[in-house]
Design a protein around this motif. Structure first.
Motif, PDB file in Angstrom:
ATOM      1  N   ALA A 197     -12.795  90.551  43.168  1.00  0.00           N
ATOM      2  CA  ALA A 197     -13.774  88.951  42.962  1.00  0.00           C
ATOM      3  C   ALA A 197     -12.579  87.878  43.708  1.00  0.00           C
ATOM      4  O   ALA A 197     -12.933  87.460  44.432  1.00  0.00           O
ATOM      5  CB  ALA A 197     -13.862  88.271  41.271  1.00  0.00           C
ATOM      6  N   PHE A 198     -11.385  87.749  44.170  1.00  0.00           N
ATOM      7  CA  PHE A 198     -11.028  87.108  45.127  1.00  0.00           C
ATOM      8  C   PHE A 198     -10.854  87.416  46.342  1.00  0.00           C
ATOM      9  O   PHE A 198     -10.884  86.234  47.363  1.00  0.00           O
ATOM     10  CB  PHE A 198      -9.072  86.390  44.501  1.00  0.00           C
ATOM     11  N   ILE A 199     -11.071  88.732  46.725  1.00  0.00           N
ATOM     12  CA  ILE A 199     -11.479  88.581  48.010  1.00  0.00           C
ATOM     13  C   ILE A 199     -12.153  88.620  48.511  1.00  0.00           C
ATOM     14  O   ILE A 199     -12.946  87.911  49.912  1.00  0.00           O
ATOM     15  CB  ILE A 199     -11.174  90.120  48.855  1.00  0.00           C
ATOM     16  N   GLN A 200     -13.971  88.086  47.706  1.00  0.00           N
ATOM     17  CA  GLN A 200     -14.876  88.434  47.567  1.00  0.00           C
ATOM     18  C   GLN A 200     -14.717  86.941  48.176  1.00  0.00           C
ATOM     19  O   GLN A 200     -15.267  85.841  49.135  1.00  0.00           O
ATOM     20  CB  GLN A 200     -15.956  88.603  47.042  1.00  0.00           C
ATOM     21  N   LYS A 201     -14.026  86.211  46.732  1.00  0.00           N
ATOM     22  CA  LYS A 201     -14.548  84.527  47.118  1.00  0.00           C
ATOM     23  C   LYS A 201     -14.442  84.151  48.091  1.00  0.00           C
ATOM     24  O   LYS A 201     -14.828  83.212  49.226  1.00  0.00           O
ATOM     25  CB  LYS A 201     -13.874  83.821  45.702  1.00  0.00           C
TER      26      LYS A 201
ATOM     27  N   GLU B  35     -29.084  73.558  47.807  1.00  0.00           N
ATOM     28  CA  GLU B  35     -30.298  73.817  47.533  1.00  0.00           C
ATOM     29  C   GLU B  35     -29.556  75.364  46.393  1.00  0.00           C
ATOM     30  O   GLU B  35     -30.762  75.622  45.844  1.00  0.00           O
ATOM     31  CB  GLU B  35     -31.005  74.727  47.952  1.00  0.00           C
ATOM     32  N   PHE B  36     -28.516  76.103  46.950  1.00  0.00           N
ATOM     33  CA  PHE B  36     -28.217  76.725  46.376  1.00  0.00           C
ATOM     34  C   PHE B  36     -26.927  76.998  45.045  1.00  0.00           C
ATOM     35  O   PHE B  36     -26.230  75.961  44.982  1.00  0.00           O
ATOM     36  CB  PHE B  36     -27.819  77.949  47.302  1.00  0.00           C
ATOM     37  N   ARG B  37     -26.627  78.116  44.741  1.00  0.00           N
ATOM     38  CA  ARG B  37     -25.754  78.375  43.788  1.00  0.00           C
ATOM     39  C   ARG B  37     -24.036  77.931  44.361  1.00  0.00           C
ATOM     40  O   ARG B  37     -24.123  78.562  45.983  1.00  0.00           O
ATOM     41  CB  ARG B  37     -25.668  79.641  43.321  1.00  0.00           C
ATOM     42  N   ASN B  38     -23.374  78.393  43.814  1.00  0.00           N
ATOM     43  CA  ASN B  38     -21.740  77.419  44.674  1.00  0.00           C
ATOM     44  C   ASN B  38     -21.712  78.565  45.014  1.00  0.00           C
ATOM     45  O   ASN B  38     -21.989  79.666  44.212  1.00  0.00           O
ATOM     46  CB  ASN B  38     -21.297  77.788  43.916  1.00  0.00           C
ATOM     47  N   GLU B  39     -20.577  79.437  46.508  1.00  0.00           N
ATOM     48  CA  GLU B  39     -20.969  80.732  47.418  1.00  0.00           C
ATOM     49  C   GLU B  39     -20.176  81.107  46.491  1.00  0.00           C
ATOM     50  O   GLU B  39     -20.042  82.907  46.678  1.00  0.00           O
ATOM     51  CB  GLU B  39     -19.965  80.798  48.166  1.00  0.00           C
ATOM     52  N   LYS B  40     -18.950  81.324  45.769  1.00  0.00           N
ATOM     53  CA  LYS B  40     -18.139  82.453  44.780  1.00  0.00           C
ATOM     54  C   LYS B  40     -18.933  82.948  43.964  1.00  0.00           C
ATOM     55  O   LYS B  40     -18.634  83.803  43.108  1.00  0.00           O
ATOM     56  CB  LYS B  40     -17.156  80.956  44.136  1.00  0.00           C
ATOM     57  N   PHE B  41     -20.168  82.368  43.745  1.00  0.00           N
ATOM     58  CA  PHE B  41     -20.719  83.256  42.592  1.00  0.00           C
ATOM     59  C   PHE B  41     -21.651  84.767  42.482  1.00  0.00           C
ATOM     60  O   PHE B  41     -21.703  85.342  42.539  1.00  0.00           O
ATOM     61  CB  PHE B  41     -22.383  82.594  41.633  1.00  0.00           C
ATOM     62  N   TYR B  42     -21.513  84.793  44.877  1.00  0.00           N
ATOM     63  CA  TYR B  42     -21.755  85.620  45.166  1.00  0.00           C
ATOM     64  C   TYR B  42     -21.068  86.847  45.526  1.00  0.00           C
ATOM     65  O   TYR B  42     -19.726  86.819  45.521  1.00  0.00           O
ATOM     66  CB  TYR B  42     -22.703  84.969  46.739  1.00  0.00           C
ATOM     67  N   LYS B  43     -21.968  88.317  44.729  1.00  0.00           N
ATOM     68  CA  LYS B  43     -20.560  88.877  44.811  1.00  0.00           C
ATOM     69  C   LYS B  43     -20.274  90.056  46.045  1.00  0.00           C
ATOM     70  O   LYS B  43     -19.338  90.674  45.953  1.00  0.00           O
ATOM     71  CB  LYS B  43     -20.813  90.422  43.615  1.00  0.00           C
ATOM     72  N   SER B  44     -21.495  89.990  46.784  1.00  0.00           N
ATOM     73  CA  SER B  44     -21.257  90.270  48.356  1.00  0.00           C
ATOM     74  C   SER B  44     -21.970  89.534  49.686  1.00  0.00           C
ATOM     75  O   SER B  44     -22.373  88.500  48.743  1.00  0.00           O
ATOM     76  CB  SER B  44     -22.118  91.326  48.474  1.00  0.00           C
ATOM     77  N   LEU B  45     -21.239  89.499  50.702  1.00  0.00           N
ATOM     78  CA  LEU B  45     -22.094  88.966  52.156  1.00  0.00           C
ATOM     79  C   LEU B  45     -23.785  89.191  51.379  1.00  0.00           C
ATOM     80  O   LEU B  45     -23.731  88.186  52.001  1.00  0.00           O
ATOM     81  CB  LEU B  45     -21.676  89.392  53.047  1.00  0.00           C
ATOM     82  N   ASN B  46     -24.153  90.653  51.168  1.00  0.00           N
ATOM     83  CA  ASN B  46     -25.302  90.588  51.591  1.00  0.00           C
ATOM     84  C   ASN B  46     -25.814  89.632  50.176  1.00  0.00           C
ATOM     85  O   ASN B  46     -27.300  89.227  50.394  1.00  0.00           O
ATOM     86  CB  ASN B  46     -25.977  91.772  50.763  1.00  0.00           C
TER      87      ASN B  46
END
Length: 269
Positions: free
Chosen positions: A21-25, A41-52
């Motif tokens: 999680a800390f690396i992905q964020k 218009e989107f969720r905060n970037e920290k909620f996405y688990k991968s670049l995809n």
């Protein structure tokens, strides 16, 4: 397999990896900051688990679309690199660089070529910072889907200016669509680092694989509503639309940025 396909496969593996999680964020934050993504218009970037997950993000806020039945809306957030009337069977990928819709659509669509001569076209370029989902531009019925394997050259402005027949060289997915008694095509063009093109209504489509032959899927009563999400690119790429002659009147949008939901043309009748 072409080198562009190999590069894209490796990038795809990286993009779908879920790091701690800390690396992905950190990765997400750098990506958003470096490309200056508008995440309002989107969720905060920290909620996405991968670049995809970040690339293919859904809208968190419903977007207003033009609901006029005579209006076709933009299927994507993108830059219109070129649009206008087809000259015989020739369209422009960018000023000075022609391509043939016959080569783009392949001989499998030959029965409809005569309808497209002198029709209208529009090219939509999605950059890596754009919203990567594509939507239905109107109410329509899908008759066929064609998956055409190919290379994965970049589709940015630099390559559009130097690579002849780029759209017809690259891997693509073609939707043959009807609206009332008229026909139009949507062509989704793969590009470098686009690990996959996904279609929600057709899970059998797998792009950037070892498949070498054209795959064709036919449908009966596959009705789509304006604004429906059709699928998404896993990175930026291009959509090309062709309308048969005397079907629509395009807005002059060459060189302009458009948003999914805004008007791009109107039916003539």
């Amino acid at each position: 397999m072409h080198i562009t396909n190999i590069i894209s496969q490796y990038f795809g593996k990286f993009a779908k990896t879920e790091f701690p999680a800390f690396i992905q964020k950190f990765i997400n934050k750098i990506y958003v900051k470096s490309l200056k993504l508008d995440m309002s218009e989107f969720r905060n970037e920290k909620f996405y688990k991968s670049l995809n997950d970040l690339f293919t993000r859904e809208l968190a806020i419903a977007r207003e679309i033009n609901k006029d039945e005579k209006v076709f809306i933009s299927p994507t957030d993108s830059l219109i690199t070129q649009c206008g009337q087809v000259d015989g069977d020739l369209a422009l990928q960018i000023k000075g660089m022609e391509y043939s819709f016959e080569e783009l659509l392949t001989y499998n669509c030959a029965d409809n070529f005569s309808k497209l001569v002198d029709g209208e076209y529009m090219n939509f370029y999605l950059s890596p910072k754009d919203y990567h989902r594509y939507h239905a531009p109107s109410d329509f019925e899908i008759k066929r889907l064609l998956h055409v394997p190919g290379k994965l050259y970049p589709v940015n402005l630099k390559y559009l200016n130097k690579q002849i027949d780029l759209f017809a060289e690259n891997e693509r997915v073609i939707l043959e669509c009807t609206h009332e008694d008229k026909i139009f095509y949507m062509v989704f063009v793969g590009a470098l680092n686009v690990g996959q093109m996904v279609f929600d209504f057709e899970p059998r489509v797998e792009t950037n694989t070892k498949i070498r032959d054209i795959q064709i899927y036919e449908y009966e009563d596959m009705k789509i509503k304006k604004g429906d999400c059709l699928g998404y690119f896993k990175m930026g790429s291009t959509v090309v639309m062709f309308w048969e002659k005397d079907f629509v009147q395009l807005e002059e949008l060459t060189g302009q940025s458009v948003k999914y939901g805004q008007s791009i043309c109107k039916k003539l009748n």
